[in-house]
Design an enzyme around this catalytic site. Structure first.
Site, PDB file in Angstrom:
ATOM      1  N   LYS A   1       0.841  -1.204   0.000  1.00  0.00           N
ATOM      2  CA  LYS A   1       0.000   0.000   0.000  1.00  0.00           C
ATOM      3  C   LYS A   1       0.876   1.255   0.000  1.00  0.00           C
ATOM      4  O   LYS A   1       0.616   2.210  -0.732  1.00  0.00           O
ATOM      5  CB  LYS A   1      -0.925   0.001   1.235  1.00  0.00           C
ATOM      6  CG  LYS A   1      -2.049  -1.014   1.141  1.00  0.00           C
ATOM      7  CD  LYS A   1      -2.764  -1.232   2.472  1.00  0.00           C
ATOM      8  CE  LYS A   1      -3.765  -2.387   2.337  1.00  0.00           C
ATOM      9  NZ  LYS A   1      -4.371  -2.787   3.612  1.00  0.00           N
TER      10      LYS A   1
ATOM     11  N   GLN B   1      -4.144  -1.048   9.810  1.00  0.00           N
ATOM     12  CA  GLN B   1      -4.059  -2.387   9.224  1.00  0.00           C
ATOM     13  C   GLN B   1      -4.675  -3.410  10.181  1.00  0.00           C
ATOM     14  O   GLN B   1      -4.314  -3.481  11.353  1.00  0.00           O
ATOM     15  CB  GLN B   1      -2.587  -2.738   8.918  1.00  0.00           C
ATOM     16  CG  GLN B   1      -2.403  -4.078   8.225  1.00  0.00           C
ATOM     17  CD  GLN B   1      -3.035  -4.124   6.830  1.00  0.00           C
ATOM     18  OE1 GLN B   1      -3.006  -3.140   6.091  1.00  0.00           O
ATOM     19  NE2 GLN B   1      -3.623  -5.251   6.479  1.00  0.00           N
TER      20      GLN B   1
ATOM     21  N   ASP C   1     -10.664   3.515   4.727  1.00  0.00           N
ATOM     22  CA  ASP C   1     -11.119   2.127   4.626  1.00  0.00           C
ATOM     23  C   ASP C   1     -12.652   2.049   4.704  1.00  0.00           C
ATOM     24  O   ASP C   1     -13.227   0.976   4.538  1.00  0.00           O
ATOM     25  CB  ASP C   1     -10.522   1.294   5.773  1.00  0.00           C
ATOM     26  CG  ASP C   1      -9.552   0.242   5.267  1.00  0.00           C
ATOM     27  OD1 ASP C   1      -9.510   0.007   4.038  1.00  0.00           O
ATOM     28  OD2 ASP C   1      -8.837  -0.347   6.104  1.00  0.00           O
TER      29      ASP C   1
END
Ligand code: NAP
Length: 287
Positions: free
Chosen positions: A54, A98, A121
């Site tokens: 990422k 994460q 997200d």
């Protein structure tokens, strides 16, 4: 093989090129590069790879890198203090925590701590509510990437029957919501669904997101259907998905490979959410 194999890498590259253009325009307009903050807690090797990929893609698109790596012993208060600091930092456009986080931490409280405008997200309650209402907000990355893959491939969503196998907050539930908003008729299957194959065999679009290696076979698939394989599993044979690719490719009309299907799209959607968040924040502070 009869199915068209959907090249997620190529679609992701095109999407990332678009993001890079928007980032360059942002830099020209505001004089700084908007940043993506990635928070990694602990030493999980798979998470380390995901975060590295990422960050690499974000840097290639011109986004600034605000990586934070905390030890597995980090306390709830320490992680929340870090999120507060990143929420307050104007150069940080997006914050990605994460997952999974180590056992002692309350993942829900950490997600809720992220400012909704930086929740790239799309996992905060506010952004999930905005998704459910169909109003503007940051959408979860993997579901957005799946819709982009279907659109790119020319699969007609409106009026189709779409079956999503899996109802997680990260993938199954939000992708079903996005398909519904695009006027598909949807069914969501899960671990208690009876006679899964009878249901999935009617689907024009089948999204496999159960997290069970190679459990969707030809018997689950209608001839000509679009099959999107979200699963990702490390096995002795290498990476595999939820779908038995070889046999399903004989009946499906479209199919995504693993790797090289949904995975690259998740990263592309993350970058596009980050620049979108930066643009909204900059427009808000300018008005
Ligand atoms: P998850 O939270 O474990 O959810 C799995 C869902 O599948 C649950 O709703 C579960 O039902 C359902 N399920 C499990 N076994 C089933 C069965 N035998 N039949 C029907 N439904 C079944 O997983 P997730 O986070 O959604 O992820 C799913 C997969 O996608 C994983 O392999 C993950 O690694 C992968 N993934 C890939 C990407 C990417 O970028 N490629 C991104 C995210 C996730 P219940 O609710 O009843 O338990």
């Amino acid at each position: 093989m009869t199915a068209n194999v959907i090249d997620g890498k190529a679609v992701a590259q095109a999407s990332q090129a678009q993001t890079a253009k928007r980032v360059a325009e942002f830099v020209a307009a505001y004089g700084f590069a908007p940043g993506l903050a990635t928070i990694l807690i602990g030493e999980d090797p798979a998470s380390e790879v995901y975060v590295r990929n990422k960050r690499k893609a974000a840097a290639a698109a011109g986004l600034a890198d605000f990586h934070e790596h905390l030890p597995a012993t980090a306390t709830q208060d320490e992680v929340e203090a870090l999120i507060d600091r990143l929420n307050a930092e104007p150069r940080v456009a997006g914050i990605l925590l994460q997952l999974p986080v180590p056992g002692g931490l309350d993942r829900t409280r950490l997600i809720e701590r992220i400012a909704p405008g930086k929740d790239v997200d799309g996992l905060t309650t506010l952004n999930q509510g905005r998704l459910a209402r169909g109003v503007q907000g940051l959408r979860p990355c993997t579901p957005s990437g799946i819709i982009e893959l279907l659109d790119f491939s020319g699969v007609s969503i409106e009026g189709s029957f779409a079956v999503v196998v899996g109802r997680s907050e990260l993938v199954g539930h939000p992708v079903a919501e996005l398909l519904l908003q695009r006027n598909a008729t949807i069914a969501i299957a899960h671990s208690r669904t009876r006679d899964l194959a009878a249901l999935t065999a009617q689907a024009d679009i089948l999204i496999a997101a159960a997290g069970v290696p190679e459990f969707i076979g030809a018997e689950h698939v209608k001839r000509g259907a679009a099959v999107i394989d979200v699963g990702i599993h490390r096995t002795d044979k290498g990476l595999t998905g939820d779908v038995r690719f070889g046999e399903v490719a004989e009946v499906a009309g479209w199919i995504t490979p693993v790797p090289g299907g949904v995975g690259p799209m998740t990263i592309a959607a993350l970058l596009s959410n980050t620049i979108a968040a930066a643009e909204v924040a900059a427009a808000g502070s300018a008005s």
